[in-house]
Each structure stands twice: as structure tokens, then as C-alpha cells.
Design an enzyme around this catalytic site. Sequence first.
Site, PDB file in Angstrom:
ATOM      1  N   LYS A 186       1.314  -1.210   0.147  1.00  0.00           N
ATOM      2  CA  LYS A 186      -0.170  -0.199   0.034  1.00  0.00           C
ATOM      3  C   LYS A 186       0.792   0.994  -0.125  1.00  0.00           C
ATOM      4  O   LYS A 186       0.835   2.167  -0.589  1.00  0.00           O
ATOM      5  CB  LYS A 186      -1.141  -0.029   1.205  1.00  0.00           C
ATOM      6  N   ASN A 187       1.725   1.317   0.865  1.00  0.00           N
ATOM      7  CA  ASN A 187       2.805   2.659   0.850  1.00  0.00           C
ATOM      8  C   ASN A 187       3.713   3.025  -0.081  1.00  0.00           C
ATOM      9  O   ASN A 187       4.060   3.611  -0.059  1.00  0.00           O
ATOM     10  CB  ASN A 187       2.830   2.650   2.517  1.00  0.00           C
TER      11      ASN A 187
ATOM     12  N   CYS B 134      -5.718  13.415  12.612  1.00  0.00           N
ATOM     13  CA  CYS B 134      -5.645  11.827  12.364  1.00  0.00           C
ATOM     14  C   CYS B 134      -5.942  11.624  13.501  1.00  0.00           C
ATOM     15  O   CYS B 134      -5.365  11.776  14.324  1.00  0.00           O
ATOM     16  CB  CYS B 134      -4.482  11.747  11.264  1.00  0.00           C
TER      17      CYS B 134
ATOM     18  N   ARG C 261       0.180  14.891  12.685  1.00  0.00           N
ATOM     19  CA  ARG C 261       0.505  14.443  11.814  1.00  0.00           C
ATOM     20  C   ARG C 261       0.740  16.465  10.983  1.00  0.00           C
ATOM     21  O   ARG C 261       0.148  15.871   9.295  1.00  0.00           O
ATOM     22  CB  ARG C 261      -0.070  13.908  11.070  1.00  0.00           C
TER      23      ARG C 261
ATOM     24  N   ASP D 163       4.422   0.973  11.956  1.00  0.00           N
ATOM     25  CA  ASP D 163       2.674  -0.005  11.596  1.00  0.00           C
ATOM     26  C   ASP D 163       3.438  -1.394  11.974  1.00  0.00           C
ATOM     27  O   ASP D 163       1.632  -1.892  11.948  1.00  0.00           O
ATOM     28  CB  ASP D 163       3.490   0.170  10.116  1.00  0.00           C
TER      29      ASP D 163
ATOM     30  N   ARG E 131      -8.352  -0.074   3.751  1.00  0.00           N
ATOM     31  CA  ARG E 131      -7.842   0.869   3.216  1.00  0.00           C
ATOM     32  C   ARG E 131      -6.140   0.066   3.596  1.00  0.00           C
ATOM     33  O   ARG E 131      -5.489   0.402   1.979  1.00  0.00           O
ATOM     34  CB  ARG E 131      -7.295   2.028   4.153  1.00  0.00           C
TER      35      ARG E 131
HETATM   36  C1  EPZ Z   1       4.032   6.725   6.107  1.00  0.00           C
HETATM   37  O1  EPZ Z   1       3.018   8.528   6.656  1.00  0.00           O
HETATM   38  C2  EPZ Z   1       3.375   5.884   5.835  1.00  0.00           C
HETATM   39  N1  EPZ Z   1       1.905   6.481   5.430  1.00  0.00           N
HETATM   40  C3  EPZ Z   1       2.490   5.602   7.377  1.00  0.00           C
HETATM   41  O2  EPZ Z   1       1.484   3.823   7.184  1.00  0.00           O
HETATM   42  C4  EPZ Z   1       3.652   5.309   8.398  1.00  0.00           C
HETATM   43  O3  EPZ Z   1       2.950   4.769   9.896  1.00  0.00           O
HETATM   44  C5  EPZ Z   1       5.214   6.167   8.544  1.00  0.00           C
HETATM   45  O4  EPZ Z   1       5.250   7.097   7.093  1.00  0.00           O
HETATM   46  C6  EPZ Z   1       6.261   6.300   9.029  1.00  0.00           C
HETATM   47  O5  EPZ Z   1       7.056   5.193   9.014  1.00  0.00           O
HETATM   48  C7  EPZ Z   1       2.153   6.227   3.895  1.00  0.00           C
HETATM   49  O6  EPZ Z   1       3.406   6.366   3.800  1.00  0.00           O
HETATM   50  C8  EPZ Z   1       1.101   6.433   2.926  1.00  0.00           C
HETATM   51  P1  EPZ Z   1       5.772  10.637   8.060  1.00  0.00           P
HETATM   52  P2  EPZ Z   1       3.820   9.523   7.091  1.00  0.00           P
HETATM   53  O7  EPZ Z   1       6.234  12.089   7.420  1.00  0.00           O
HETATM   54  O8  EPZ Z   1       4.418  10.416   5.581  1.00  0.00           O
HETATM   55  C9  EPZ Z   1       6.177  13.774  11.759  1.00  0.00           C
HETATM   56  C10 EPZ Z   1      -0.628   3.202   7.591  1.00  0.00           C
HETATM   57  O9  EPZ Z   1      -1.112   2.728   8.506  1.00  0.00           O
HETATM   58  N2  EPZ Z   1       5.972  14.912  10.600  1.00  0.00           N
HETATM   59  O10 EPZ Z   1       7.304   9.376   7.928  1.00  0.00           O
HETATM   60  O11 EPZ Z   1       3.083  10.690   7.151  1.00  0.00           O
HETATM   61  C11 EPZ Z   1       4.799  13.259  11.698  1.00  0.00           C
HETATM   62  O12 EPZ Z   1       3.902  13.588  12.007  1.00  0.00           O
HETATM   63  C12 EPZ Z   1       0.568   4.633   7.394  1.00  0.00           C
HETATM   64  O13 EPZ Z   1       0.735   2.590   6.753  1.00  0.00           O
HETATM   65  C13 EPZ Z   1       6.090  16.123  10.677  1.00  0.00           C
HETATM   66  O14 EPZ Z   1       5.826  16.838  12.045  1.00  0.00           O
HETATM   67  O15 EPZ Z   1       5.009   9.536   7.661  1.00  0.00           O
HETATM   68  C14 EPZ Z   1       5.290  12.130  12.249  1.00  0.00           C
HETATM   69  O16 EPZ Z   1       5.284  11.996  13.803  1.00  0.00           O
HETATM   70  C15 EPZ Z   1       0.085   4.973   9.106  1.00  0.00           C
HETATM   71  N3  EPZ Z   1       5.749  17.717   9.774  1.00  0.00           N
HETATM   72  C16 EPZ Z   1       6.657  12.026  11.744  1.00  0.00           C
HETATM   73  O17 EPZ Z   1       6.762  13.250  11.710  1.00  0.00           O
HETATM   74  C17 EPZ Z   1       5.317  16.615   8.121  1.00  0.00           C
HETATM   75  O18 EPZ Z   1       5.540  17.690   7.671  1.00  0.00           O
HETATM   76  C18 EPZ Z   1       6.878  10.396  10.896  1.00  0.00           C
HETATM   77  O19 EPZ Z   1       6.023  10.661  10.297  1.00  0.00           O
HETATM   78  C19 EPZ Z   1       5.825  15.610   7.952  1.00  0.00           C
HETATM   79  C20 EPZ Z   1       6.157  14.255   9.438  1.00  0.00           C
END
Ligand code: EPZ
Length: 427
Positions: free
Chosen positions: A22-23, A123, A128, A313, A405
Site C-alpha cells: 500500500k505505502n 488523524c 501529522r 506500522d 484501506r
Molecule cells: C508514512 O506516513 C506511512 N504512510 C505511515 O503508514 C507510516 O506510519 C509512516 O510513514 C512512518 O513510517 C504512507 O506511506 C502513506 P512521516 P507519513 O512523514 O509519511 C511527523 C500505515 O499504517 N511529521 O514519516 O505521514 C509526523 O507527524 C500508515 O500504513 C512532521 O512533523 O509519516 C510523524 O510524527 C500510517 N511534519 C513523523 O514526522 C511533516 O511535515 C513521521 O511521519 C511530516 C511528518
Amino acid sequence: MDRIVIRGGRRLSGFVPISGAKNAALTLLPCALLTDEPLTLRNLPRLADVDSFGHLLNELGVSTMVEGSRPEDFGRVMTLRAAELTSLVAPYDIVRKMRASILVLGPLVARAGSATVSLPGGCAIGNRPIDLHLKALEALGAEIELAAGYVKATAPEGGLPGGHVIFPTVSVGATENALMAAVLARGTSIIDNAAREPEITDLARCLVAMGASIEGIGSERLVIEGRQRLHGATYQVMPDRIEAGSYACAAAITGGELVLGGAPVAEMAAVFAQLAEAGVTVSEDARGVRIAAPDRLRPLTVSTAPHPGFPTDMQAQFMAMLAIADGTSVLTETIFENRYMHVPELARMGADIQVRGRVVVVKGVDALVGAPVMATDLRASMSLILAGLAAGGQTEVARIYHLDRGYERLEEKLRAVGADIERISNG
Ligand code: EPZ
């Protein structure tokens, strides 16, 4: 609303085919925006989020064609073509259903010079924010404006110049957006402290197949030589390491033995190391990987971390598994601030779990008991399914749209290896 009913206590055994990731799919689909030629994605999982992303791309003028496949097949082949973009706006109505929609921002501003995307909003698992996405695009030369719940990114005349992105913290999505923008920037770009998740490596490989120049794939420093244009390609989506990890937990929690067909073994080292620590036997198999449970699981101490650390995850699924381990486990969630929504639901099934801020203490119990429970987010819902598979009696999981999803034909895959599970629709 549909719900899933499980009569637990059965030992699972057999073969589970692992679907496309998915990701990875959610960051490969927007690559179609980077060229006016066809991009064909093979092994695309049949998931609600993939459908939503397809609709978003259609809104932007991308044509999508799914090749005929047999209903019994897992995955599908989709050919996408952004011959001409008819809109540069990702509307609130689509973005609010799927946060990953933000991944059109980078490719759109790089290809068309402008993009307007609704802010994703909050979320269940955390605030996020998208500040890192915006700062990265600014470093590549975009101008960013926020107004009326939307972010607008604009490139200077002649396109994004490119630049040096240094992430203060690791973000998967922000790395993906920056990478998809940098491949069409005029100059050389560097992304430092890039996320190293396998799905990003999959993205980089697809972009290279489209003619991009990227060095350092898989490392925390990516060097991208911008190209004037990219061409079409055919690309196979990598298998889903989180789906595979979830089924590995299904084998472990039911005392069973499963072969996970096509599981991406090399990308699952952290998960397999923890499973082995708990007494699970993980061995290579010609068709994938074999997971065999011990008589009783051993407790663990696990902290989530960016790749190659233990994936956030997989945290919920491991919590369900450790709820019946022989001893006390400690889990620490370091990525998301609110990813313990499954705790009270597991407690309804007899689990003994204490939350102390980001740390959770799981005292193993001899057995779980079936109960009606509620899914709150994608991975939390999988932890409830796992608990239901192990529990005595009947478990009913409500709000399973979360599951659809991210898990392709879950009940079918589980029934094929001996689970007593069914989906109940009440219109
Ligand atoms: C991706 O989300 C995945 N989703 C998530 O999978 C996964 O949990 C996550 O990466 C971490 O591995 C997809 O790929 C679609 P991040 P993403 O940006 O990109 C903070 C699932 O269950 N942050 O690495 O949104 C954020 O709040 C899903 O399949 C900021 O502060 O994750 C978090 O605490 C859930 N500012 C941390 O960084 C930003 O601009 C990591 O988020 C971006 C992120």
C-alpha cells in the site's frame, strides 16, 4: 456498516500470498503526473486507498486503465497517463479521506509549475503536520502560500531550480514529495536525512525506470540530477512488508505455521529479529518465508523507529501478540504521539496493558476472550483481528472500513489457512 466476526482459538497453517505494498503504491501512483507518457504499475494492491488515489488523479486529468484480471487474482495492473493536466487542484473532499493525497503536491508543482492541495487535517494516530513537505519544496525553489485550508505551491518561471533539502527529522512523505519534485528540477538537488523506508527505494527505482537520475538510493543522502522531462515505464510494486509482518504475527499468536508468499525478506529484518527474540522460528522458504510459532511466546522490549529500525506500522500487531506472551513486555512508540487507540479494545478482550505516556507495559495473560470491539485506525484494527484469532469464543470487530484501506481480501487469506472468520454486512 460491515463488521468481521471471528471464532478464535484455531491454529493457522498454510500459505498466504503477500500483496503489493500500500505505502509503495500510494507514492508510485503520483509518479504518473511527472510525464505525459503512460506509466504501467503491476502488482497494484486492490485497496480502498488505491482506488481513492486513482479518483484523485482522474480529477487532475490523468486517465487510468485497469487491465482485465481474474476475480481470484490478487493485485492488478493499471496504466496511467497524464497526457494533459486539466486541473492543478486536489480538493478537500478527496484529501480529507486520504492524507496521502498530499503526495501530488511535489510532482504537480514540478511538472506544471503550480499546485493547490487541501491541507490534510488531523488523524487518529497524531497531528501529522506537513511542515516538512512545505519546507522541502521551498528549499527546491517553490513559493508556498497557505489560504482557506489549502496550500498553494508555485515554481518560478522556467520551473523549480532545485536545491539542498536538509530534514531536521525523518519523514517518509516529505522525502517522497521532495524526491518527486527534484527529478524534474532544473539543477542538481541534494536531500539530506532522507527517510530510508523500502517504499522510498521502490519510488526511486520507478523514477529511474522513467529516466530520472538519482544517486544514493536507500541511503540518507540522495543526489538528484534534474531532467527536463521523464518518459513512460512499466514498474512492479514491491510486496507489502507490513501486510507480511501482520500475517507473521497471525502465525505467532495462534501457535501456527505459515508460509508468506513473496514476502520482502530483506526489508523485514527488524521485524524478524524481534519475532526470533520472542521464540518464533523464521526461515527462508522457496516461496517466501516460513513462520513457525513456539509453544509460548517470550516477552519483548521494542521501540519503534524509522527504517531500518522497528516499524511503527507493526507496533499494534506486536502488542496483540505480546498480550499472551509468557512475561512482561515494554513497547515504546517514538513516531506518532497517539498510536495506542487499540489498548482499551484489547483490554476488553482480557489483555493487561498499562499506558505510561509513550511507553506501554504489556503483562502477558494465559488467554484472551472474544468480545465486541471497535477499530480506530488501520493497524489498530489488524491488532484486534489478531487478538480475535487467538481468543476463546467470538470476537466482533466493527468499523472495518479501516482494514479495507490496507489489507487486500483479509478474510479470504485467513480462511484459506484455517481461520473461522467472516464479514457480516448489514446494508
Ligand atoms: C508514512 O506516513 C506511512 N504512510 C505511515 O503508514 C507510516 O506510519 C509512516 O510513514 C512512518 O513510517 C504512507 O506511506 C502513506 P512521516 P507519513 O512523514 O509519511 C511527523 C500505515 O499504517 N511529521 O514519516 O505521514 C509526523 O507527524 C500508515 O500504513 C512532521 O512533523 O509519516 C510523524 O510524527 C500510517 N511534519 C513523523 O514526522 C511533516 O511535515 C513521521 O511521519 C511530516 C511528518
